[in-house]
Write a protein that holds these residues in place. Structure first.
Motif, mmCIF file in Angstrom:
data_model
loop_
_atom_site.group_PDB
_atom_site.id
_atom_site.type_symbol
_atom_site.label_atom_id
_atom_site.label_comp_id
_atom_site.label_asym_id
_atom_site.label_seq_id
_atom_site.Cartn_x
_atom_site.Cartn_y
_atom_site.Cartn_z
ATOM 1 N N UNK A 24 0.794 -1.220 0.000
ATOM 2 C CA UNK A 24 0.000 0.000 0.000
ATOM 3 C C UNK A 24 0.826 1.270 0.000
ATOM 4 N N UNK A 25 2.076 1.142 -0.384
ATOM 5 C CA UNK A 25 2.815 2.345 -0.742
ATOM 6 C C UNK A 25 3.353 3.145 0.403
ATOM 7 N N UNK A 26 3.483 2.584 1.598
ATOM 8 C CA UNK A 26 4.157 3.317 2.658
ATOM 9 C C UNK A 26 5.046 2.381 3.428
ATOM 10 N N UNK A 574 -8.399 -0.445 13.105
ATOM 11 C CA UNK A 574 -8.560 -0.839 11.712
ATOM 12 C C UNK A 574 -7.568 -0.176 10.798
ATOM 13 N N UNK A 575 -7.706 -0.489 9.520
ATOM 14 C CA UNK A 575 -6.882 0.113 8.484
ATOM 15 C C UNK A 575 -7.603 1.340 7.943
ATOM 16 N N UNK A 576 -6.864 2.438 7.792
ATOM 17 C CA UNK A 576 -7.440 3.695 7.323
ATOM 18 C C UNK A 576 -6.649 4.219 6.135
ATOM 19 N N UNK A 577 -7.377 4.644 5.115
ATOM 20 C CA UNK A 577 -6.751 5.303 3.975
ATOM 21 C C UNK A 577 -6.588 6.783 4.275
ATOM 22 N N UNK A 605 5.346 7.790 3.438
ATOM 23 C CA UNK A 605 4.564 7.921 2.217
ATOM 24 C C UNK A 605 5.312 8.789 1.204
ATOM 25 N N UNK A 606 4.999 8.586 -0.050
ATOM 26 C CA UNK A 606 5.459 9.454 -1.127
ATOM 27 C C UNK A 606 4.240 10.031 -1.823
ATOM 28 N N UNK A 607 4.211 11.335 -1.995
ATOM 29 C CA UNK A 607 3.069 11.981 -2.651
ATOM 30 C C UNK A 607 3.069 11.595 -4.128
ATOM 31 N N UNK A 621 -5.080 10.207 -3.145
ATOM 32 C CA UNK A 621 -4.917 9.185 -2.114
ATOM 33 C C UNK A 621 -3.429 8.998 -1.864
ATOM 34 N N UNK A 622 -3.041 8.979 -0.591
ATOM 35 C CA UNK A 622 -1.631 8.895 -0.243
ATOM 36 C C UNK A 622 -1.203 7.502 0.187
ATOM 37 N N UNK A 623 -2.117 6.718 0.756
ATOM 38 C CA UNK A 623 -1.758 5.389 1.222
ATOM 39 C C UNK A 623 -2.652 4.957 2.361
#
Length: 840
Positions: A24-26, A574-577, A605-607, A621-623
């Motif tokens: 998920x990118x982080x 929980x998991x949060x976007x 995270x990377x923008x 969306x950032x991750x």
């Protein structure tokens, strides 16, 4: 419907941190930059001071009970209007009988039933009663059964209110506002928009001239109310039918001192809505707006729907926060949140039973002085009345330090309101203005002072009378003095013009402004290029910010190690976007979110890249990250690049990457679909006939990036349009509301064309229309839609090049997938939806 949980085995084996890093990118873990970490080492710990909490919806003792219309259940509290008077709150809900009830509180949560405030059947089934204190008297407006308005009058907020006008129409939901010229305005809905008229105080009837506000919910619109902060007036209003799950609250704003000015209606202006099919907390609406107990915050009482008969409703409360022109809410919440805080200094000096006055003030023959001080940025409120024996000046003091202070002087003989500075006994008048009082000051008068280094606002009885820039007023003790005067509630707090929003708890799921981080250098922020900015938003503090074209402010972090801290309250484990609105030049920036200062809860995270966007801010969306329920600090720390960030949005993410396939076999698939309207699933098809409207939805609201493929018969029968929908949240359906009742996107399919539209309970913005000769005269089309962050690509018939590629700078970032019809037939032959994470 076959659910393909591709990564379940992996999820069992991998830790949450590894799953985040690979999927998920982080990344999680500690920074490898020593200088960056050393700046964090200087951080001053932040401790939550949450003494008590409450939870929406609330049951209030004395609320309306069972009546002939409520199917044996309590009517409760509907259309809650709350007014503030002499430091206390008075709640007037709609009635299900021939009288109006009132409740009293000091904190907006704990209410005491005080009985009935009206007497006769002329207010039978009084809808949405509202009360204003104007020139020493209380005026109520209400619309019994929604059949036009009456005005009633009383000498007390507890009544009795007696009718003083005949029915003057305007259907329903009238509201009051007092402008700076002491005009009493009547705000009301008509023909799906909000309007206003001045009240003739001789007849207490609205004059013929009308002002039309830019405020509508594109259907039934009601429940207006105004609040003010700094340079802005904000107008809130409610839409849809009261029995709809999609009842909601929105806002418009205008800049300047004129409450009848040119209002702007933002594209994303919804403050309260929850209408998902599995949510019991729905039908949120008809709010009012009131200053909180701390004298700076703004709270919005509203109701939720618990039963259609009656209807049955309950009292709810959440906080509104402002970022220049932008308003957002800490709600809607249905989990434990902090009770509104009291100010640092307060007391009711006219109540011998009040213990707060003795705790906070020294009282003697010279007047009253607080024991403690407030800071240079502060709000103070003073209430007083004369006993009628003589007309002498009343001095309302602040910034008291020894023999020097500042004061607002009310000259009760000359009818002037003046700002004075007093230094060692030498008085200097800074500004003065005439005021109007018809009762000789024997009725309660209220003075409010809002002070920052850049500007000081002084109000008399709700009207802003003095605006003084760069006055040099400093903090200190507060006090009051005068002859033949009785002081009521006096209070002060070290916040003004929304500075209390910085330390306010930000609820998750929810959105919050990036500029609303905790106060105090090294406590709530460490920003290398921060400086005092008189034209900024962080009153009395250094900041690094930019003003956007829409009137909101964005946070700038441009040096590695810059950080800010937010107090957050997470509803559930929980998991949060993480979504955000940020400047396009933030692309490629690397940053961390650190929970509770814990290196084991650090997520990198990377923008995402955003190319060719010519706008102040773009939604991305950032991750995703795991969060635990309860109160936490969340630190945003820059590692690389530059971030100019306006807003955050946190929402529950889809449980894991997923894929759906369906050939519409009812025994296998029906249980997974949500149908609004007369959809049929049979013979491998999903259909709805001409002349019908509705939605067919699949998936979770936390879904964001996915690929949709569907074979669709080109619809021909019926008026209107039909097609595929995505990123869908908060759908509802009811005959008495706009038919496009959802938030999200729709792709309508025509004979030779495809149209992409954006919806927020009705179309918003400009639709993207593409003519496609390949489907002109065809019976079917194969659609493929790639939904990736804020870019949408639409393909047909297995073509490699999209027929439409569109980037929505203010994109809706998550939601379900499905189909819709607004009067036109639709037949779908199969469907495939695959998350982009899963596709990889």
């Amino acid at each position: 419907m076959k659910f393909i949980r591709c990564l379940r085995a992996i999820a069992v084996v991998l830790s949450i941190q590894m799953l985040l890093a690979s999927l998920i990118g982080c990344d999680s873990g500690q920074s490898d930059n020593r200088e960056v970490d050393e700046r964090m080492a200087e951080k001053i710990p932040y401790e939550f001071k949450v003494a008590e909490t409450y939870k929406n919806p609330m049951e209030i003792a004395g609320q309306h009970g069972v009546c002939q219309y409520t199917a044996g259940k309590e009517y409760g509290i509907g259309d809650p209007f709350v007014m503030r008077y002499n430091g206390k709150y008075y709640l007037y809900p709609s009635s299900c009988e021939n009288k109006v009830k009132v409740f009293e509180s000091t904190d907006l949560v704990n209410w005491e039933y005080k009985g009935y405030v009206t007497e006769g059947s002329d207010v039978y089934f009084a809808y949405a009663p509202e009360v204003v204190y104007y020139d020493g008297m209380f005026y109520m407006t209400t619309s019994p059964e929604g059949k036009g308005h009456y005005i009633l009058k009383s000498e007390s907020p507890l009544g009795p209110f007696k009718r003083i006008t005949d029915n003057f129409g305007h259907v329903i939901d009238g509201s009051f506002w007092i402008d700076d010229d002491d005009r009493l305005l009547f705000i009301f809905p008509e023909a799906s928009i909000i309007k206003a008229a001045e009240i003739d105080t001789k007849t207490m009837l609205p004059v013929a001239k009308r002002t039309h506000f830019n405020a509508t919910l594109k259907g039934w619109t009601e429940g207006p109310g105004i609040f003010r902060r700094g340079e802005y007036h904000y107008l809130t209003y409610t839409g849809n039918h009261v029995l709809s799950r999609g009842y909601r609250v929105a806002y418009s704003y205008t800049k300047g001192n004129n409450p009848l000015g040119q209002y702007i209606m933002p594209e994303d202006n919804i403050l309260y809505i929850r209408s998902e099919h599995d949510d019991e907390y729905t039908g949120l609406g008809h709010s009012s707006n009131v200053i909180g107990p701390d004298l700076d915050s703004i709270y919005a009482p509203y109701h939720n729907l618990v039963g259609l008969a009656g209807p049955q409703r309950r009292y709810c409360l959440d906080r509104l926060l402002t970022n220049g022109s932008v308003v957002y809410s800490t709600g809607p919440t249905s989990f434990d949140v902090p009770i509104p805080a009291m100010p640092e200094i307060y007391g009711w000096l006219d109540d011998p039973k009040d213990t707060a006055a003795e705790k906070h003030f020294v009282i003697n023959d010279d007047g009253v002085t607080s024991k403690n001080e407030v800071q240079d940025v502060f709000t103070a409120e003073y209430n007083f009345r004369l006993d009628g024996s003589e007309k002498s000046p009343v001095d309302l003091k602040f910034g008291i330090k020894g023999a020097s202070w500042w004061a607002v002087r009310v000259d009760t003989e000359k009818n002037t309101l003046s700002l004075l500075s007093v230094e060692d006994g030498n008085e200097k008048t800074i500004a003065s203005e005439k005021i109007h009082v018809s009762h000789g000051y024997t009725r309660l008068c209220t003075v409010r002072v809002e002070n920052t280094a850049a500007v000081s606002y002084i109000y008399f009885n709700s009207a802003r009378k003095l605006t003084v820039k760069n006055a040099g007023i400093t903090g200190g003790k507060i006090g009051a003095s005068g002859k033949g005067v009785t002081f009521g509630y006096i209070g002060a707090n070290s916040d003004a013009l929304g500075s209390g929003d910085y330390d306010a708890v930000k609820n998750i799921p929810g959105k919050f402004a990036a500029m609303h981080y905790i106060k105090g250098e090294n406590r709530g922020f460490n920003i290398s290029k921060a400086a005092l900015k008189p034209e900024g938003i962080r009153y009395g503090e250094k900041e690094n910010s930019i003003l956007n074209k829409d009137g909101s402010y964005s946070l700038v972090l441009d040096t590695p190690g810059d950080y800010v801290v937010y107090p957050v309250n997470v509803s559930n484990d929980g998991m949060y976007s993480v979504g955000a609105k940020l400047a396009p030049e933030s692309s490629g920036a690397v940053y961390e979110l650190i929970m509770d200062g814990d290196t084991e809860q650090t997520y990198r995270f990377t923008v995402p890249e955003t190319e060719g966007v010519k706008t102040d801010n773009v939604s991305v969306n950032l991750g995703t990250l795991p969060l635990k329920a309860g109160f936490h600090t969340m630190t945003l720390r820059l590692l690389k690049g530059e971030m100019k960030i306006n807003m955050f949005e946190f929402y529950s993410s889809a449980k894991e990457p997923w894929a759906y396939k369906s050939v519409f076999k009812i025994n296998e698939d029906r249980k997974d679909w949500i149908f609004y309207g007369p959809w049929r699933m049979s013979s491998g098809k999903l259909t709805i006939g001409e002349g019908n409207s509705g939605f067919a939805l699949i998936g979770e609201t936390g879904m964001n990036d996915y690929v949709i493929e569907a074979d669709v018969d080109i619809p021909r029968k019926g008026a209107g349009d039909s097609g595929l929908m995505f990123r869908v949240t908060n759908p509802s359906i009811m005959e008495h509301q706009v038919r496009e009742s959802f938030i999200g996107y729709g792709i309508s399919i025509g004979d030779g064309s495809i149209t992409l539209s954006k919806y927020n309970y009705g179309k918003i913005g400009n639709s993207q229309i593409v003519s496609i000769k390949e489907i002109k005269g065809s019976d079917k089309v194969k659609l493929k839609v790639v939904v990736s962050n804020n870019i949408f690509r639409i393909y047909i018939n297995d073509q490699e090049k999209p027929v439409l590629e569109y980037m929505d700078a203010q994109a809706w970032l998550h939601g379900k997938v499905g189909f819709y019809s607004f009067g036109k037939e639709l037949t779908v032959n199969n469907l495939s939806v695959v998350s982009i994470d899963n596709e990889k």
